[in-house]
Design an enzyme around this catalytic site. Structure first.
Site, PDB file in Angstrom:
ATOM      1  N   HIS A   1       0.847  -1.187   0.000  1.00  9.44           N
ATOM      2  CA  HIS A   1       0.000   0.000   0.000  1.00  9.44           C
ATOM      3  C   HIS A   1       0.880   1.233   0.000  1.00  9.44           C
ATOM      4  O   HIS A   1       2.102   1.148   0.069  1.00  9.44           O
ATOM      5  CB  HIS A   1      -0.966   0.006   1.199  1.00  9.44           C
TER       6      HIS A   1
ATOM      7  N   CYS B   1       6.241   6.204   3.734  1.00  9.35           N
ATOM      8  CA  CYS B   1       4.992   5.480   3.449  1.00  9.35           C
ATOM      9  C   CYS B   1       4.234   6.066   2.262  1.00  9.35           C
ATOM     10  O   CYS B   1       3.284   5.462   1.771  1.00  9.35           O
ATOM     11  CB  CYS B   1       4.100   5.453   4.686  1.00  9.35           C
TER      12      CYS B   1
ATOM     13  N   HIS C   1       4.905   0.260  -0.839  1.00 11.04           N
ATOM     14  CA  HIS C   1       5.730  -0.493   0.107  1.00 11.04           C
ATOM     15  C   HIS C   1       4.863  -1.595   0.688  1.00 11.04           C
ATOM     16  O   HIS C   1       3.644  -1.536   0.608  1.00 11.04           O
ATOM     17  CB  HIS C   1       6.321   0.404   1.213  1.00 11.04           C
TER      18      HIS C   1
ATOM     19  N   HIS D   1       4.027  -4.907   3.691  1.00  7.49           N
ATOM     20  CA  HIS D   1       4.084  -5.364   5.077  1.00  7.49           C
ATOM     21  C   HIS D   1       3.730  -6.848   5.140  1.00  7.49           C
ATOM     22  O   HIS D   1       2.978  -7.358   4.303  1.00  7.49           O
ATOM     23  CB  HIS D   1       3.082  -4.606   5.957  1.00  7.49           C
TER      24      HIS D   1
ATOM     25  N   ASP E   1      -4.461 -10.753   0.635  1.00  9.61           N
ATOM     26  CA  ASP E   1      -3.142 -11.384   0.577  1.00  9.61           C
ATOM     27  C   ASP E   1      -2.499 -11.202  -0.792  1.00  9.61           C
ATOM     28  O   ASP E   1      -3.102 -11.495  -1.822  1.00  9.61           O
ATOM     29  CB  ASP E   1      -3.243 -12.871   0.910  1.00  9.61           C
ATOM     30  N   HIS E   2      -1.271 -10.696  -0.781  1.00 10.96           N
ATOM     31  CA  HIS E   2      -0.499 -10.419  -1.989  1.00 10.96           C
ATOM     32  C   HIS E   2      -1.249  -9.476  -2.938  1.00 10.96           C
ATOM     33  O   HIS E   2      -1.217  -9.642  -4.144  1.00 10.96           O
ATOM     34  CB  HIS E   2      -0.090 -11.715  -2.689  1.00 10.96           C
TER      35      HIS E   2
ATOM     36  N   GLU F   1       0.948  -4.317  11.786  1.00 14.52           N
ATOM     37  CA  GLU F   1       1.576  -3.880  10.543  1.00 14.52           C
ATOM     38  C   GLU F   1       3.071  -4.209  10.579  1.00 14.52           C
ATOM     39  O   GLU F   1       3.659  -4.600   9.581  1.00 14.52           O
ATOM     40  CB  GLU F   1       1.362  -2.384  10.365  1.00 14.52           C
TER      41      GLU F   1
END
Length: 136
Positions: free
Chosen positions: A14, A33, A39, A41, A79-80, A125
């Site tokens: 995100h 960010c 980037h 997490h 996810d991903h 996070e």
């Protein structure tokens, strides 16, 4: 009242960026960010439910069913993925961990069995930053 927590994990990208602000203001507020190239997490998601134990099973809820529900309603969606672009329940919102935790709550709560209530969505996070959401 019994509380049961299930841990799930997902990876997602995100960026924090307010399109109504200048690049300079976004950089000043969000720092790295706001990276134009996103980037990522490695999120840890703790779902805590509450209720009374079924005397026939000894369970608040079958944990396999809880895991399947979290997988279907949340993990498959995030996810991903790019949270800013790919996740329907975040469209039009800042993709902060706070908004993500609230969105996860709203994705899960309506699908729990009648005798079970969602108590908390806890979303890490990083190892040092997490959000807890207890509903509206």
């Amino acid at each position: 009242m019994v509380y049961l927590t299930r841990l799930e994990h997902f990876n997602a990208a995100h960026k924090l960026y307010n399109p109504n602000w200048s690049k300079e203001q976004n950089d000043a507020v969000f720092g790295v960010c706001a990276n134009e190239n996103w980037h990522g997490h490695n999120f840890d998601l703790y779902i805590t439910i509450k209720g009374t134990v079924d005397p026939d099973t000894g369970f608040l809820m079958d944990v396999k069913k809880l895991s399947k529900l979290v997988q279907e309603k949340v993990i498959k969606k995030v996810d991903h993925k790019n949270l800013n672009l790919d996740v329907d329940f975040l469209r039009g919102k800042m993709c902060s961990t706070e908004n993500l935790a609230m969105g996860i709550w709203h994705e899960l709560a309506p699908h729990l069995p009648e005798h079970v209530k969602l108590h908390c969505v806890k979303l890490y996070e990083t190892q040092r930053i997490y959000v807890e959401y207890f509903g509206d």
